[in-house]
Scaffold this active site. Structure first.
Site, PDB file in Angstrom:
ATOM      1  N   CYS A  16       0.486  -1.282   0.143  1.00 34.25           N
ATOM      2  CA  CYS A  16      -0.019  -0.147  -0.239  1.00 34.25           C
ATOM      3  C   CYS A  16       0.900   1.401  -0.194  1.00 34.25           C
ATOM      4  O   CYS A  16       2.181   0.916   0.349  1.00 34.25           O
ATOM      5  CB  CYS A  16      -0.793   0.466   1.009  1.00 34.25           C
ATOM      6  SG  CYS A  16      -1.910  -1.646   1.372  1.00 34.25           S
ATOM      7  N   GLY A  42      -0.821  -0.131  -5.067  1.00 37.24           N
ATOM      8  CA  GLY A  42      -2.226  -0.259  -4.854  1.00 37.24           C
ATOM      9  C   GLY A  42      -3.612   0.712  -5.208  1.00 37.24           C
ATOM     10  O   GLY A  42      -3.197   1.541  -6.040  1.00 37.24           O
ATOM     11  N   ASN A 116       0.254   1.563   6.158  1.00 35.12           N
ATOM     12  CA  ASN A 116       0.886   0.588   4.795  1.00 35.12           C
ATOM     13  C   ASN A 116       1.969  -0.597   6.046  1.00 35.12           C
ATOM     14  O   ASN A 116       2.698  -0.474   6.331  1.00 35.12           O
ATOM     15  CB  ASN A 116       1.833   1.285   4.304  1.00 35.12           C
ATOM     16  CG  ASN A 116       3.274   0.729   3.387  1.00 35.12           C
ATOM     17  OD1 ASN A 116       2.843  -0.736   2.611  1.00 35.12           O
ATOM     18  ND2 ASN A 116       4.097   0.725   2.860  1.00 35.12           N
ATOM     19  N   GLY A 117       1.699  -1.895   5.165  1.00 34.76           N
ATOM     20  CA  GLY A 117       2.766  -3.308   5.978  1.00 34.76           C
ATOM     21  C   GLY A 117       1.434  -4.230   6.474  1.00 34.76           C
ATOM     22  O   GLY A 117       0.724  -4.327   5.931  1.00 34.76           O
ATOM     23  N   CYS A 249      13.184  -3.728   3.213  1.00 33.86           N
ATOM     24  CA  CYS A 249      12.618  -4.804   3.277  1.00 33.86           C
ATOM     25  C   CYS A 249      13.374  -5.013   1.764  1.00 33.86           C
ATOM     26  O   CYS A 249      12.711  -4.013   0.546  1.00 33.86           O
ATOM     27  CB  CYS A 249      11.086  -5.174   2.412  1.00 33.86           C
ATOM     28  SG  CYS A 249       9.992  -6.199   1.613  1.00 33.86           S
ATOM     29  N   TYR A 255      11.569  -4.802  -6.818  1.00 30.70           N
ATOM     30  CA  TYR A 255      10.234  -4.707  -7.265  1.00 30.70           C
ATOM     31  C   TYR A 255       9.333  -3.569  -6.818  1.00 30.70           C
ATOM     32  O   TYR A 255       9.028  -2.722  -7.734  1.00 30.70           O
ATOM     33  CB  TYR A 255       9.023  -6.321  -7.345  1.00 30.70           C
ATOM     34  CG  TYR A 255       8.226  -6.242  -8.013  1.00 30.70           C
ATOM     35  CD1 TYR A 255       8.141  -6.523  -9.471  1.00 30.70           C
ATOM     36  CD2 TYR A 255       7.392  -5.715  -7.239  1.00 30.70           C
ATOM     37  CE1 TYR A 255       7.173  -6.263 -10.079  1.00 30.70           C
ATOM     38  CE2 TYR A 255       5.859  -6.505  -7.539  1.00 30.70           C
ATOM     39  CZ  TYR A 255       6.030  -6.076  -9.045  1.00 30.70           C
ATOM     40  OH  TYR A 255       5.027  -6.293  -9.648  1.00 30.70           O
ATOM     41  N   CYS A 448      12.305 -13.552   2.832  1.00 25.09           N
ATOM     42  CA  CYS A 448      11.964 -14.246   1.538  1.00 25.09           C
ATOM     43  C   CYS A 448      13.044 -15.323   0.968  1.00 25.09           C
ATOM     44  O   CYS A 448      12.410 -15.879  -0.167  1.00 25.09           O
ATOM     45  CB  CYS A 448      11.431 -12.820   0.464  1.00 25.09           C
ATOM     46  SG  CYS A 448      12.399 -12.173  -0.226  1.00 25.09           S
TER      47      CYS A 448
END
Length: 464
Positions: A16, A42, A116-117, A249, A255, A448
Protein backbone atom coordinates in the site's frame (compact mmCIF):
# COMPACT_ATOMS: atom_id res chain seq x y z
CA UNK A 1 -11.30 -17.83 -7.36
CA UNK A 2 -10.48 -14.17 -7.18
CA UNK A 3 -7.18 -14.76 -5.34
CA UNK A 4 -6.15 -17.44 -7.84
CA UNK A 5 -6.89 -15.19 -10.78
CA UNK A 6 -4.86 -12.36 -9.31
CA UNK A 7 -1.95 -14.63 -8.48
CA UNK A 8 -1.72 -15.70 -12.10
CA UNK A 9 -2.17 -12.22 -13.44
CA UNK A 10 0.88 -10.86 -11.65
CA UNK A 11 3.75 -12.68 -10.05
CA UNK A 12 3.79 -10.58 -6.88
CA UNK A 13 1.63 -7.74 -5.66
CA UNK A 14 2.55 -4.30 -4.43
CA UNK A 15 2.36 -2.78 -1.00
CA UNK A 16 0.00 0.00 0.00
CA UNK A 17 1.00 3.64 -0.19
CA UNK A 18 0.46 6.45 2.34
CA UNK A 19 0.81 10.19 1.85
CA UNK A 20 0.12 13.15 4.09
CA UNK A 21 0.42 16.93 4.04
CA UNK A 22 0.48 19.14 7.13
CA UNK A 23 -0.13 22.92 6.99
CA UNK A 24 -1.09 23.65 3.40
CA UNK A 25 -4.30 25.40 2.37
CA UNK A 26 -4.87 22.87 -0.42
CA UNK A 27 -3.82 19.81 1.53
CA UNK A 28 -6.38 17.34 0.14
CA UNK A 29 -5.60 18.29 -3.46
CA UNK A 30 -1.90 17.85 -2.72
CA UNK A 31 -2.52 14.44 -1.18
CA UNK A 32 -4.50 13.46 -4.27
CA UNK A 33 -1.50 14.34 -6.44
CA UNK A 34 0.89 12.52 -4.13
CA UNK A 35 -1.23 9.39 -4.26
CA UNK A 36 -1.01 9.46 -8.06
CA UNK A 37 2.73 8.93 -7.74
CA UNK A 38 2.09 5.99 -5.37
CA UNK A 39 -0.62 4.29 -7.45
CA UNK A 40 1.80 1.46 -8.29
CA UNK A 41 1.66 0.40 -4.63
CA UNK A 42 -2.05 -0.38 -4.65
CA UNK A 43 -4.98 -0.38 -7.08
CA UNK A 44 -7.85 -1.87 -5.06
CA UNK A 45 -8.97 1.21 -3.19
CA UNK A 46 -8.15 4.84 -2.42
CA UNK A 47 -9.19 7.41 0.13
CA UNK A 48 -8.39 10.83 1.57
CA UNK A 49 -9.19 12.40 4.94
CA UNK A 50 -8.79 16.11 5.69
CA UNK A 51 -9.16 18.34 8.72
CA UNK A 52 -9.89 22.06 8.97
CA UNK A 53 -9.01 22.29 12.65
CA UNK A 54 -12.55 21.59 13.81
CA UNK A 55 -13.98 18.87 11.58
CA UNK A 56 -12.37 15.79 10.06
CA UNK A 57 -13.92 14.57 6.80
CA UNK A 58 -13.16 11.50 4.70
CA UNK A 59 -13.96 10.23 1.22
CA UNK A 60 -12.91 6.83 -0.11
CA UNK A 61 -13.89 4.06 -2.50
CA UNK A 62 -12.84 0.90 -4.31
CA UNK A 63 -10.71 1.03 -7.44
CA UNK A 64 -8.02 3.28 -8.87
CA UNK A 65 -7.59 6.81 -7.59
CA UNK A 66 -9.11 8.28 -10.75
CA UNK A 67 -12.08 5.90 -10.47
CA UNK A 68 -12.77 6.87 -6.87
CA UNK A 69 -12.35 10.65 -7.02
CA UNK A 70 -14.05 13.22 -9.17
CA UNK A 71 -13.18 16.93 -8.78
CA UNK A 72 -16.34 17.54 -6.76
CA UNK A 73 -15.40 14.78 -4.32
CA UNK A 74 -12.36 16.77 -3.16
CA UNK A 75 -14.28 20.00 -2.54
CA UNK A 76 -15.71 19.02 0.88
CA UNK A 77 -12.25 17.90 2.06
CA UNK A 78 -11.29 21.34 3.32
CA UNK A 79 -8.50 22.20 5.71
CA UNK A 80 -4.74 22.52 5.95
CA UNK A 81 -4.05 18.91 6.98
CA UNK A 82 -4.75 15.73 5.05
CA UNK A 83 -3.73 12.08 4.74
CA UNK A 84 -4.43 9.56 1.98
CA UNK A 85 -4.00 5.93 1.02
CA UNK A 86 -3.88 3.65 -2.01
CA UNK A 87 -4.59 0.06 -1.11
CA UNK A 88 -3.56 -3.41 -2.05
CA UNK A 89 -5.24 -5.75 0.41
CA UNK A 90 -2.60 -8.04 1.92
CA UNK A 91 -4.69 -8.47 5.08
CA UNK A 92 -8.48 -8.30 5.18
CA UNK A 93 -10.82 -8.55 2.24
CA UNK A 94 -11.68 -5.94 -0.36
CA UNK A 95 -14.84 -4.75 1.40
CA UNK A 96 -15.36 -1.00 1.57
CA UNK A 97 -14.92 -1.23 5.37
CA UNK A 98 -11.27 -2.10 4.77
CA UNK A 99 -10.59 0.78 2.38
CA UNK A 100 -8.61 3.51 4.11
CA UNK A 101 -8.48 6.00 5.77
CA UNK A 102 -10.32 4.35 8.62
CA UNK A 103 -11.98 6.95 10.83
CA UNK A 104 -13.01 6.62 14.48
CA UNK A 105 -14.98 9.16 16.47
CA UNK A 106 -14.91 9.03 20.26
CA UNK A 107 -14.48 11.07 23.40
CA UNK A 108 -10.93 12.02 22.42
CA UNK A 109 -12.15 13.41 19.09
CA UNK A 110 -11.96 12.16 15.54
CA UNK A 111 -9.00 10.10 14.37
CA UNK A 112 -8.19 8.90 10.84
CA UNK A 113 -5.48 6.33 10.15
CA UNK A 114 -3.77 5.02 7.00
CA UNK A 115 -1.39 2.09 7.13
CA UNK A 116 1.14 0.24 4.99
CA UNK A 117 2.48 -3.19 5.94
CA UNK A 118 1.16 -6.05 8.00
CA UNK A 119 0.85 -6.68 11.73
CA UNK A 120 1.95 -10.27 12.35
CA UNK A 121 0.33 -10.48 15.77
CA UNK A 122 -2.95 -9.03 14.49
CA UNK A 123 -5.00 -12.18 15.21
CA UNK A 124 -3.81 -12.34 18.80
CA UNK A 125 -4.45 -8.63 19.35
CA UNK A 126 -7.90 -8.78 17.79
CA UNK A 127 -8.96 -11.71 19.98
CA UNK A 128 -7.72 -9.86 23.06
CA UNK A 129 -9.56 -6.67 22.10
CA UNK A 130 -12.80 -8.50 21.29
CA UNK A 131 -12.71 -10.19 24.69
CA UNK A 132 -12.61 -6.69 26.19
CA UNK A 133 -15.71 -5.67 24.26
CA UNK A 134 -14.20 -3.96 21.22
CA UNK A 135 -16.27 -4.26 18.03
CA UNK A 136 -14.57 -4.42 14.63
CA UNK A 137 -16.32 -3.22 11.46
CA UNK A 138 -13.75 -4.56 9.00
CA UNK A 139 -10.94 -7.10 8.91
CA UNK A 140 -7.87 -4.97 8.17
CA UNK A 141 -4.87 -4.52 10.46
CA UNK A 142 -5.41 -0.76 10.44
CA UNK A 143 -8.54 -0.97 12.56
CA UNK A 144 -6.57 -2.77 15.26
CA UNK A 145 -4.27 0.23 15.51
CA UNK A 146 -7.23 2.51 16.23
CA UNK A 147 -8.64 0.18 18.88
CA UNK A 148 -5.28 -0.05 20.64
CA UNK A 149 -4.96 3.73 20.70
CA UNK A 150 -8.44 4.31 22.04
CA UNK A 151 -7.99 1.74 24.80
CA UNK A 152 -5.14 3.65 26.48
CA UNK A 153 -4.86 6.53 28.93
CA UNK A 154 -2.84 9.74 28.61
CA UNK A 155 -2.19 12.11 25.73
CA UNK A 156 -2.66 10.88 22.19
CA UNK A 157 1.11 10.71 21.73
CA UNK A 158 1.35 8.52 24.84
CA UNK A 159 -1.49 6.37 23.53
CA UNK A 160 0.30 5.92 20.19
CA UNK A 161 3.55 4.97 21.93
CA UNK A 162 1.78 2.38 24.07
CA UNK A 163 -0.04 0.96 21.04
CA UNK A 164 3.17 0.65 19.00
CA UNK A 165 4.81 -1.36 21.75
CA UNK A 166 2.05 -3.96 21.32
CA UNK A 167 2.36 -4.12 17.52
CA UNK A 168 4.78 -6.51 15.85
CA UNK A 169 5.52 -6.76 12.16
CA UNK A 170 5.96 -4.27 9.35
CA UNK A 171 4.14 -0.99 9.47
CA UNK A 172 4.18 2.65 8.66
CA UNK A 173 1.07 4.63 9.44
CA UNK A 174 -0.20 8.19 9.51
CA UNK A 175 -2.73 9.46 12.02
CA UNK A 176 -4.78 12.61 11.52
CA UNK A 177 -6.79 14.38 14.20
CA UNK A 178 -8.71 17.65 14.02
CA UNK A 179 -5.50 19.60 14.68
CA UNK A 180 -2.42 17.37 14.45
CA UNK A 181 -0.76 14.66 12.39
CA UNK A 182 1.46 11.75 13.43
CA UNK A 183 3.79 9.59 11.34
CA UNK A 184 5.04 6.25 12.69
CA UNK A 185 7.49 3.64 11.42
CA UNK A 186 8.02 0.19 12.92
CA UNK A 187 11.14 -0.50 14.98
CA UNK A 188 12.70 -2.67 12.23
CA UNK A 189 12.15 -0.13 9.47
CA UNK A 190 10.73 -2.83 7.21
CA UNK A 191 8.61 -0.39 5.18
CA UNK A 192 9.84 2.97 3.83
CA UNK A 193 8.59 6.35 5.02
CA UNK A 194 10.06 9.74 4.19
CA UNK A 195 9.66 13.30 5.47
CA UNK A 196 9.62 16.32 3.17
CA UNK A 197 9.23 20.08 3.33
CA UNK A 198 6.15 21.35 1.52
CA UNK A 199 5.95 25.16 1.46
CA UNK A 200 5.61 26.27 5.08
CA UNK A 201 4.51 22.79 6.13
CA UNK A 202 5.52 19.16 5.82
CA UNK A 203 4.61 16.08 3.86
CA UNK A 204 5.05 12.38 4.61
CA UNK A 205 5.21 9.69 1.93
CA UNK A 206 5.84 5.99 1.43
CA UNK A 207 8.20 6.98 -1.37
CA UNK A 208 10.14 10.11 -2.23
CA UNK A 209 8.91 10.06 -5.84
CA UNK A 210 5.61 11.54 -4.61
CA UNK A 211 7.37 14.66 -3.30
CA UNK A 212 7.92 15.87 -6.86
CA UNK A 213 4.17 15.94 -7.43
CA UNK A 214 3.70 18.65 -4.77
CA UNK A 215 7.04 20.46 -5.18
CA UNK A 216 8.22 19.17 -1.83
CA UNK A 217 11.85 18.96 -0.74
CA UNK A 218 13.08 15.71 0.79
CA UNK A 219 14.37 16.15 4.33
CA UNK A 220 15.11 12.64 5.58
CA UNK A 221 13.69 9.17 6.10
CA UNK A 222 11.62 8.57 9.19
CA UNK A 223 13.79 6.39 11.43
CA UNK A 224 12.83 2.91 12.65
CA UNK A 225 10.76 3.15 15.82
CA UNK A 226 10.24 6.89 15.38
CA UNK A 227 7.03 8.85 15.93
CA UNK A 228 6.80 12.29 14.34
CA UNK A 229 4.20 14.70 15.67
CA UNK A 230 3.29 17.63 13.42
CA UNK A 231 1.44 20.37 15.25
CA UNK A 232 1.25 24.13 15.67
CA UNK A 233 4.49 23.81 17.68
CA UNK A 234 6.28 22.41 14.63
CA UNK A 235 7.92 19.02 14.22
CA UNK A 236 8.45 16.85 17.28
CA UNK A 237 10.37 13.55 17.16
CA UNK A 238 10.25 10.75 19.70
CA UNK A 239 10.81 6.98 19.76
CA UNK A 240 8.51 4.35 21.18
CA UNK A 241 11.31 1.85 21.85
CA UNK A 242 15.08 1.71 22.24
CA UNK A 243 15.23 -1.62 20.38
CA UNK A 244 15.60 -0.29 16.84
CA UNK A 245 17.40 -1.50 13.75
CA UNK A 246 17.37 -0.89 10.03
CA UNK A 247 15.82 -3.82 8.14
CA UNK A 248 14.24 -2.33 5.02
CA UNK A 249 12.53 -4.95 2.86
CA UNK A 250 14.86 -5.86 0.00
CA UNK A 251 11.86 -6.21 -2.32
CA UNK A 252 11.36 -2.45 -2.08
CA UNK A 253 14.56 -2.05 -4.10
CA UNK A 254 13.98 -5.11 -6.27
CA UNK A 255 10.35 -4.61 -7.22
CA UNK A 256 7.96 -2.44 -5.20
CA UNK A 257 9.36 1.08 -5.33
CA UNK A 258 9.42 3.38 -8.33
CA UNK A 259 12.88 3.75 -9.89
CA UNK A 260 12.94 7.50 -9.19
CA UNK A 261 12.48 6.99 -5.44
CA UNK A 262 15.29 7.12 -2.92
CA UNK A 263 15.12 4.75 0.06
CA UNK A 264 17.58 5.07 2.94
CA UNK A 265 19.74 7.30 0.75
CA UNK A 266 19.90 4.84 -2.15
CA UNK A 267 18.30 5.54 -5.52
CA UNK A 268 16.15 2.58 -6.56
CA UNK A 269 17.10 2.80 -10.25
CA UNK A 270 20.82 2.82 -9.44
CA UNK A 271 20.48 -0.15 -7.08
CA UNK A 272 18.69 -2.14 -9.77
CA UNK A 273 21.39 -1.23 -12.27
CA UNK A 274 23.99 -2.55 -9.82
CA UNK A 275 22.22 -5.90 -9.60
CA UNK A 276 22.26 -6.10 -13.40
CA UNK A 277 25.98 -5.35 -13.40
CA UNK A 278 26.59 -8.13 -10.89
CA UNK A 279 24.53 -10.55 -13.01
CA UNK A 280 26.63 -9.72 -16.07
CA UNK A 281 29.78 -10.49 -14.11
CA UNK A 282 28.57 -14.08 -13.74
CA UNK A 283 28.21 -14.50 -17.51
CA UNK A 284 31.69 -13.95 -18.92
CA UNK A 285 31.40 -17.02 -21.18
CA UNK A 286 27.80 -16.49 -22.34
CA UNK A 287 27.36 -16.10 -26.10
CA UNK A 288 24.36 -13.81 -26.70
CA UNK A 289 23.22 -11.08 -29.09
CA UNK A 290 21.19 -8.73 -26.92
CA UNK A 291 19.68 -7.94 -23.54
CA UNK A 292 15.91 -7.63 -23.06
CA UNK A 293 14.26 -6.47 -19.83
CA UNK A 294 10.76 -7.43 -18.68
CA UNK A 295 8.80 -4.16 -18.31
CA UNK A 296 8.80 -2.23 -16.03
CA UNK A 297 10.68 -2.95 -12.80
CA UNK A 298 13.32 -5.08 -14.55
CA UNK A 299 14.43 -2.46 -17.06
CA UNK A 300 17.00 -0.83 -14.78
CA UNK A 301 18.70 -4.18 -14.09
CA UNK A 302 18.65 -4.96 -17.82
CA UNK A 303 20.38 -1.65 -18.56
CA UNK A 304 23.02 -2.46 -15.95
CA UNK A 305 23.57 -5.88 -17.49
CA UNK A 306 23.85 -4.36 -20.96
CA UNK A 307 26.40 -1.73 -19.92
CA UNK A 308 28.55 -4.24 -18.03
CA UNK A 309 28.44 -6.97 -20.69
CA UNK A 310 28.75 -4.76 -23.76
CA UNK A 311 25.67 -6.41 -25.28
CA UNK A 312 23.11 -4.02 -26.77
CA UNK A 313 19.94 -3.36 -24.84
CA UNK A 314 16.94 -3.89 -27.11
CA UNK A 315 13.21 -3.37 -26.73
CA UNK A 316 12.30 -6.99 -27.30
CA UNK A 317 9.10 -6.80 -25.24
CA UNK A 318 6.44 -4.13 -25.63
CA UNK A 319 4.05 -3.35 -22.78
CA UNK A 320 0.48 -2.33 -23.51
CA UNK A 321 -0.32 0.28 -20.84
CA UNK A 322 -4.05 0.40 -21.57
CA UNK A 323 -5.08 -3.04 -20.38
CA UNK A 324 -7.00 -3.17 -17.12
CA UNK A 325 -6.45 -5.62 -14.29
CA UNK A 326 -9.73 -7.52 -14.56
CA UNK A 327 -9.36 -9.38 -17.84
CA UNK A 328 -7.49 -12.48 -16.67
CA UNK A 329 -9.70 -15.57 -16.51
CA UNK A 330 -9.14 -18.99 -14.95
CA UNK A 331 -8.62 -21.11 -18.08
CA UNK A 332 -5.12 -21.66 -19.48
CA UNK A 333 -5.92 -20.22 -22.91
CA UNK A 334 -7.46 -17.10 -21.39
CA UNK A 335 -4.48 -16.59 -19.08
CA UNK A 336 -2.12 -16.87 -22.04
CA UNK A 337 -4.20 -14.32 -23.93
CA UNK A 338 -4.01 -12.00 -20.92
CA UNK A 339 -0.19 -12.06 -21.01
CA UNK A 340 -0.27 -11.32 -24.75
CA UNK A 341 -2.58 -8.37 -24.19
CA UNK A 342 -0.19 -6.92 -21.63
CA UNK A 343 3.11 -7.86 -23.30
CA UNK A 344 4.03 -8.42 -26.92
CA UNK A 345 7.25 -9.71 -28.40
CA UNK A 346 8.92 -7.36 -30.87
CA UNK A 347 9.34 -9.98 -33.57
CA UNK A 348 11.57 -7.93 -35.88
CA UNK A 349 14.01 -7.41 -33.02
CA UNK A 350 14.10 -10.87 -31.42
CA UNK A 351 13.78 -13.24 -34.41
CA UNK A 352 16.86 -15.39 -34.80
CA UNK A 353 18.61 -13.80 -31.82
CA UNK A 354 20.17 -15.20 -28.67
CA UNK A 355 18.54 -13.20 -25.88
CA UNK A 356 19.48 -12.51 -22.28
CA UNK A 357 16.10 -11.97 -20.62
CA UNK A 358 16.45 -10.02 -17.36
CA UNK A 359 13.63 -10.14 -14.80
CA UNK A 360 13.55 -8.72 -11.29
CA UNK A 361 12.28 -11.80 -9.44
CA UNK A 362 10.76 -15.23 -9.85
CA UNK A 363 7.85 -15.99 -7.54
CA UNK A 364 5.29 -18.41 -8.98
CA UNK A 365 6.95 -18.69 -12.38
CA UNK A 366 3.81 -18.75 -14.53
CA UNK A 367 4.26 -15.33 -16.14
CA UNK A 368 7.99 -15.83 -16.76
CA UNK A 369 7.27 -19.13 -18.47
CA UNK A 370 4.76 -17.49 -20.82
CA UNK A 371 7.21 -14.69 -21.66
CA UNK A 372 9.95 -17.14 -22.58
CA UNK A 373 7.50 -19.07 -24.76
CA UNK A 374 6.30 -15.83 -26.35
CA UNK A 375 9.85 -14.85 -27.31
CA UNK A 376 10.58 -18.27 -28.78
CA UNK A 377 7.33 -18.26 -30.73
CA UNK A 378 8.46 -14.89 -32.12
CA UNK A 379 11.58 -16.60 -33.45
CA UNK A 380 14.17 -16.10 -30.71
CA UNK A 381 16.93 -18.68 -31.10
CA UNK A 382 17.84 -18.85 -27.42
CA UNK A 383 16.48 -17.27 -24.24
CA UNK A 384 18.82 -17.10 -21.26
CA UNK A 385 16.87 -16.05 -18.17
CA UNK A 386 18.66 -13.93 -15.57
CA UNK A 387 16.93 -13.00 -12.31
CA UNK A 388 18.17 -9.83 -10.56
CA UNK A 389 17.44 -11.21 -7.09
CA UNK A 390 17.97 -14.49 -5.20
CA UNK A 391 15.55 -17.40 -5.30
CA UNK A 392 12.46 -16.67 -3.20
CA UNK A 393 12.27 -19.67 -0.89
CA UNK A 394 10.21 -18.43 2.04
CA UNK A 395 6.86 -16.64 2.34
CA UNK A 396 6.62 -13.04 3.46
CA UNK A 397 4.33 -12.07 6.33
CA UNK A 398 5.11 -8.37 6.27
CA UNK A 399 2.63 -7.17 3.67
CA UNK A 400 3.43 -9.22 0.55
CA UNK A 401 0.90 -11.71 -0.79
CA UNK A 402 3.05 -14.86 -0.59
CA UNK A 403 1.89 -16.67 2.51
CA UNK A 404 2.95 -20.30 1.98
CA UNK A 405 6.01 -22.04 0.56
CA UNK A 406 3.80 -24.03 -1.79
CA UNK A 407 3.14 -20.80 -3.71
CA UNK A 408 6.87 -20.27 -4.34
CA UNK A 409 8.21 -22.23 -7.27
CA UNK A 410 11.86 -22.04 -6.14
CA UNK A 411 10.97 -23.84 -2.91
CA UNK A 412 9.52 -26.74 -4.90
CA UNK A 413 11.99 -27.12 -7.75
CA UNK A 414 15.74 -27.45 -8.20
CA UNK A 415 17.56 -25.00 -10.48
CA UNK A 416 17.53 -27.57 -13.28
CA UNK A 417 13.81 -28.18 -12.84
CA UNK A 418 13.14 -24.44 -12.88
CA UNK A 419 15.10 -24.01 -16.09
CA UNK A 420 13.12 -26.79 -17.72
CA UNK A 421 9.81 -25.41 -16.44
CA UNK A 422 10.56 -21.97 -17.89
CA UNK A 423 11.77 -23.46 -21.21
CA UNK A 424 14.89 -21.35 -20.74
CA UNK A 425 18.21 -22.28 -22.33
CA UNK A 426 20.03 -21.26 -19.14
CA UNK A 427 18.92 -19.78 -15.81
CA UNK A 428 20.83 -17.85 -13.16
CA UNK A 429 19.91 -15.94 -9.98
CA UNK A 430 21.75 -13.55 -7.73
CA UNK A 431 22.53 -14.63 -4.16
CA UNK A 432 21.99 -12.72 -0.92
CA UNK A 433 25.68 -11.81 -0.81
CA UNK A 434 25.28 -10.12 -4.21
CA UNK A 435 22.47 -7.95 -2.85
CA UNK A 436 24.55 -7.05 0.17
CA UNK A 437 27.32 -5.98 -2.18
CA UNK A 438 24.89 -3.80 -4.14
CA UNK A 439 23.22 -2.19 -1.12
CA UNK A 440 26.39 -1.60 0.88
CA UNK A 441 25.88 -0.90 4.57
CA UNK A 442 22.11 -0.47 4.29
CA UNK A 443 20.45 -3.01 6.57
CA UNK A 444 17.87 -5.11 4.70
CA UNK A 445 15.39 -7.87 5.40
CA UNK A 446 16.18 -10.87 3.21
CA UNK A 447 13.68 -13.20 4.91
CA UNK A 448 12.01 -14.30 1.67
CA UNK A 449 15.43 -15.49 0.48
CA UNK A 450 17.03 -16.89 3.63
CA UNK A 451 14.15 -17.43 6.10
CA UNK A 452 15.62 -15.08 8.72
CA UNK A 453 12.55 -13.12 9.80
CA UNK A 454 12.92 -9.81 11.58
CA UNK A 455 10.16 -10.58 14.10
CA UNK A 456 8.30 -13.44 15.69
CA UNK A 457 5.60 -14.73 13.33
CA UNK A 458 2.94 -15.67 15.89
CA UNK A 459 0.05 -17.56 14.25
CA UNK A 460 1.37 -16.69 10.78
CA UNK A 461 4.29 -19.00 11.45
CA UNK A 462 1.99 -21.99 11.01
CA UNK A 463 1.69 -21.07 7.32
CA UNK A 464 5.38 -21.64 6.63
Amino acid sequence: MRDTVQADEKEIHEECGVFGIYHDNKAASGVYMGLHALQHRGQEGAGIAASDGTHLRCYKGKGLLTDVFRPEDLEPLTGNNSIGHVRYGTAGGDEIENVQPIVARSGIGSIAVVHNGQIVNSLELKEELEEKGHIFHGSSDSEIILHLIQGRKGSLLEKIKAACVRLDGAYTFLILTEKNMYAIRDKNGLRPLALGRCGDGYCISSETCAFDMVDAEYIRDVEPGEILKLSARGLQSTFYTEERRQNICAMEYIYFARPDSNIEGLNVHMMRKKTGTILAGKDAELNADMVVGVPDSSLSAAIGYSEASGLPYEMGLIKNRYVGRTFIQPTQSQRDMGVRLKLSANTSVVAGKKIVLVDDSLVRGTTSRRIVRMLKEAGAGEVHVRIASPQILYPCFYGVDTSTREELISSRMSLEELQSFLHADTLKFLCVEDLQEAYGETGCCFACFDGRYATDLYSYGRKK
